[in-house]
Design an enzyme around this catalytic site. Sequence first.
Site, PDB file in Angstrom:
ATOM      1  N   GLY A   8       0.718  -1.254   0.276  1.00  0.00           N
ATOM      2  CA  GLY A   8       0.137   0.304  -0.062  1.00  0.00           C
ATOM      3  C   GLY A   8       0.566   1.199  -0.098  1.00  0.00           C
ATOM      4  O   GLY A   8       2.148   1.310   0.640  1.00  0.00           O
ATOM      5  N   GLY A   9       0.049   1.929  -0.104  1.00  0.00           N
ATOM      6  CA  GLY A   9       1.137   3.664   0.434  1.00  0.00           C
ATOM      7  C   GLY A   9       0.813   4.158   1.071  1.00  0.00           C
ATOM      8  O   GLY A   9      -0.017   3.562   2.379  1.00  0.00           O
ATOM      9  N   ARG A  13      -0.251   5.990   4.461  1.00  0.00           N
ATOM     10  CA  ARG A  13      -1.630   6.090   4.640  1.00  0.00           C
ATOM     11  C   ARG A  13      -2.641   5.699   3.964  1.00  0.00           C
ATOM     12  O   ARG A  13      -3.622   6.066   4.620  1.00  0.00           O
ATOM     13  CB  ARG A  13      -2.181   7.761   4.826  1.00  0.00           C
ATOM     14  CG  ARG A  13      -0.625   8.691   6.081  1.00  0.00           C
ATOM     15  CD  ARG A  13      -0.545   7.824   6.776  1.00  0.00           C
ATOM     16  NE  ARG A  13       0.280   9.368   7.349  1.00  0.00           N
ATOM     17  CZ  ARG A  13       0.898   8.980   9.091  1.00  0.00           C
ATOM     18  NH1 ARG A  13       0.110   7.732  10.105  1.00  0.00           N
ATOM     19  NH2 ARG A  13       1.316   9.652   9.621  1.00  0.00           N
ATOM     20  N   LYS A  17      -2.718   0.490   6.123  1.00  0.00           N
ATOM     21  CA  LYS A  17      -1.712  -1.106   5.599  1.00  0.00           C
ATOM     22  C   LYS A  17      -0.802  -2.064   7.020  1.00  0.00           C
ATOM     23  O   LYS A  17      -1.738  -3.380   7.223  1.00  0.00           O
ATOM     24  CB  LYS A  17      -0.089  -1.295   4.347  1.00  0.00           C
ATOM     25  CG  LYS A  17       0.368  -0.687   4.642  1.00  0.00           C
ATOM     26  CD  LYS A  17       1.672  -0.187   3.704  1.00  0.00           C
ATOM     27  CE  LYS A  17       2.363   0.397   3.767  1.00  0.00           C
ATOM     28  NZ  LYS A  17       2.526   2.172   3.893  1.00  0.00           N
ATOM     29  N   ALA A  47      10.650  -3.975  13.884  1.00  0.00           N
ATOM     30  CA  ALA A  47      10.248  -3.167  13.625  1.00  0.00           C
ATOM     31  C   ALA A  47      11.691  -2.686  12.649  1.00  0.00           C
ATOM     32  O   ALA A  47      12.737  -2.893  13.300  1.00  0.00           O
ATOM     33  CB  ALA A  47       9.970  -1.832  14.830  1.00  0.00           C
ATOM     34  N   HIS A  67       2.042   3.834  16.800  1.00  0.00           N
ATOM     35  CA  HIS A  67       2.307   2.174  16.643  1.00  0.00           C
ATOM     36  C   HIS A  67       2.005   1.829  17.427  1.00  0.00           C
ATOM     37  O   HIS A  67       1.504   0.392  17.546  1.00  0.00           O
ATOM     38  CB  HIS A  67       3.497   1.925  14.974  1.00  0.00           C
ATOM     39  CG  HIS A  67       2.991   2.057  13.692  1.00  0.00           C
ATOM     40  ND1 HIS A  67       3.035   1.173  13.068  1.00  0.00           N
ATOM     41  CD2 HIS A  67       2.727   3.586  12.870  1.00  0.00           C
ATOM     42  CE1 HIS A  67       2.233   1.908  11.556  1.00  0.00           C
ATOM     43  NE2 HIS A  67       2.760   2.976  11.381  1.00  0.00           N
ATOM     44  N   ARG A  71      -0.898  -1.488  18.685  1.00  0.00           N
ATOM     45  CA  ARG A  71      -0.458  -3.063  18.639  1.00  0.00           C
ATOM     46  C   ARG A  71      -0.659  -3.001  20.841  1.00  0.00           C
ATOM     47  O   ARG A  71      -0.841  -1.992  21.863  1.00  0.00           O
ATOM     48  CB  ARG A  71       0.817  -3.126  18.873  1.00  0.00           C
ATOM     49  CG  ARG A  71       1.874  -2.402  17.468  1.00  0.00           C
ATOM     50  CD  ARG A  71       2.430  -3.273  17.257  1.00  0.00           C
ATOM     51  NE  ARG A  71       3.493  -2.697  17.997  1.00  0.00           N
ATOM     52  CZ  ARG A  71       5.011  -1.549  17.810  1.00  0.00           C
ATOM     53  NH1 ARG A  71       4.361  -1.439  17.086  1.00  0.00           N
ATOM     54  NH2 ARG A  71       5.926  -1.418  18.965  1.00  0.00           N
ATOM     55  N   GLU A 110      13.586  -4.455  17.603  1.00  0.00           N
ATOM     56  CA  GLU A 110      13.847  -3.566  16.282  1.00  0.00           C
ATOM     57  C   GLU A 110      15.347  -3.954  15.893  1.00  0.00           C
ATOM     58  O   GLU A 110      16.379  -4.152  16.095  1.00  0.00           O
ATOM     59  CB  GLU A 110      14.347  -1.888  17.169  1.00  0.00           C
ATOM     60  CG  GLU A 110      12.977  -1.947  16.977  1.00  0.00           C
ATOM     61  CD  GLU A 110      13.058  -0.792  18.048  1.00  0.00           C
ATOM     62  OE1 GLU A 110      14.571   0.321  18.163  1.00  0.00           O
ATOM     63  OE2 GLU A 110      12.283  -0.440  19.112  1.00  0.00           O
TER      64      GLU A 110
END
Length: 316
Positions: free
Chosen positions: A152-153, A155, A158, A176, A194, A198, A206
Site C-alpha cells: 500500500g501507499g 497512510r 496497510k 520494527a 504504532h 498494538r 528492532e
Amino acid sequence: MTIVLSGTAGPRGWPEPGCACASCLALPAGHRRPAGLLVDGRPVSPGSYAAGGLRVLYEPGCGREADAAGPYDLVVLDVAGRPERLGELRRAGLAGAGTRVVGVGFDHRVRSEEELGRRLALWGALAVPDGTVLDDVAGSPMPRPRRALLLGGSRSGKSAEAELRLAAEPYVTYVATGPSGDGDGEWAARVRAHRERRPAHWETEETTDLAGVLARARTPLLVDGLGTWLAAVFDEHGAWEGPGEPVWRRCEELVAAWRRAPQEVVAVSDEVGLGVVPATASGRAFRDALGRLNQRLAAESEYVALVVAGRLTPLG
C-alpha cells in the site's frame, strides 16, 4: 440446561437507531439486537458460569477478571471491538484449541457483515445470528496463510490491516525495521502511534536482520516494513548511487528466509510504483529495487493484498 444468545449487537443494536453512517444505512432495522445471554430462559450478567456442563465466559463489553481455573469451553466476547482480549485469554491458558469463541457487541465499528465475517475468521471466532442456541455451536477456525504480504501507499491503512490479522494471537513479535525517531519529532510521533495501537502483550524487536529473525522465529511475526528495511540496507552499503551486489545478496537472503519461514509472518511493504517517476537517480534506484523485492516475496506468499484508503483488495 440451554444457553441461548438472544442478541449479538452492541448496546444500541446494529444498525443503531437514527444513525446515518454507511454501515447502519446498509442494514435493515433490528438486524442485530443488543447482546444478551440466556441460561434456561433467564438472562445472565457478564461473568464466568458453569452451565450445561460447560465452563462459559460472557464478556459483551470491557473485559472482567476471568476465572483462572483452566480453559473455558465457550467464550462469548466483544472480539470485534477488542480482539487483543482474546489474545490475552489465550496467553493465560483460558482459551485453548478446544474453546469455541463466539463474537458479540457488533455495531458500526465494522462496515459490513462481510467484513465482520472476515475479521472473525482471522481470529478463530464465529459470528452467529440472534437467537442461536450455543450448546451445540461448532466451528473450526480457518487456517491463515503462513506468509502474507500487504502492499500500500503512505497512510493507506496497510499497517493497521497487518496488526488486525494477528490481533487475537497470544504471542506475536513485532519486527520494527525503521529508525526509533530520536531527534525527529514527526517520526517519533508515528512510532508512538504504532506502539499504542498494538496489543500490550506483543514483543518488539528492532532490527534490520530480517533473514535472521525469520529463521529463528518461535512466534508469529509482523514485519513493518520492507521499505524502511531496504532503505537501511541501502544506507549500510552506501548504495544510493546504485545498488550493487551486497544489496542484491541481502535481498536474496531475505527471500530465501521468507520461503523457509517456520512461523506465520505478515509483512508490510510500500507500493512505490504508482506515483510520479522520482526526480533523482537514487529515488529511481530505490523504487526499482523495492518493486523487485515485492515481486519476489509475493511469488513466495500464499496471500498478497493491496490496501487503498483502508480497503483491502486481495491479489490473486
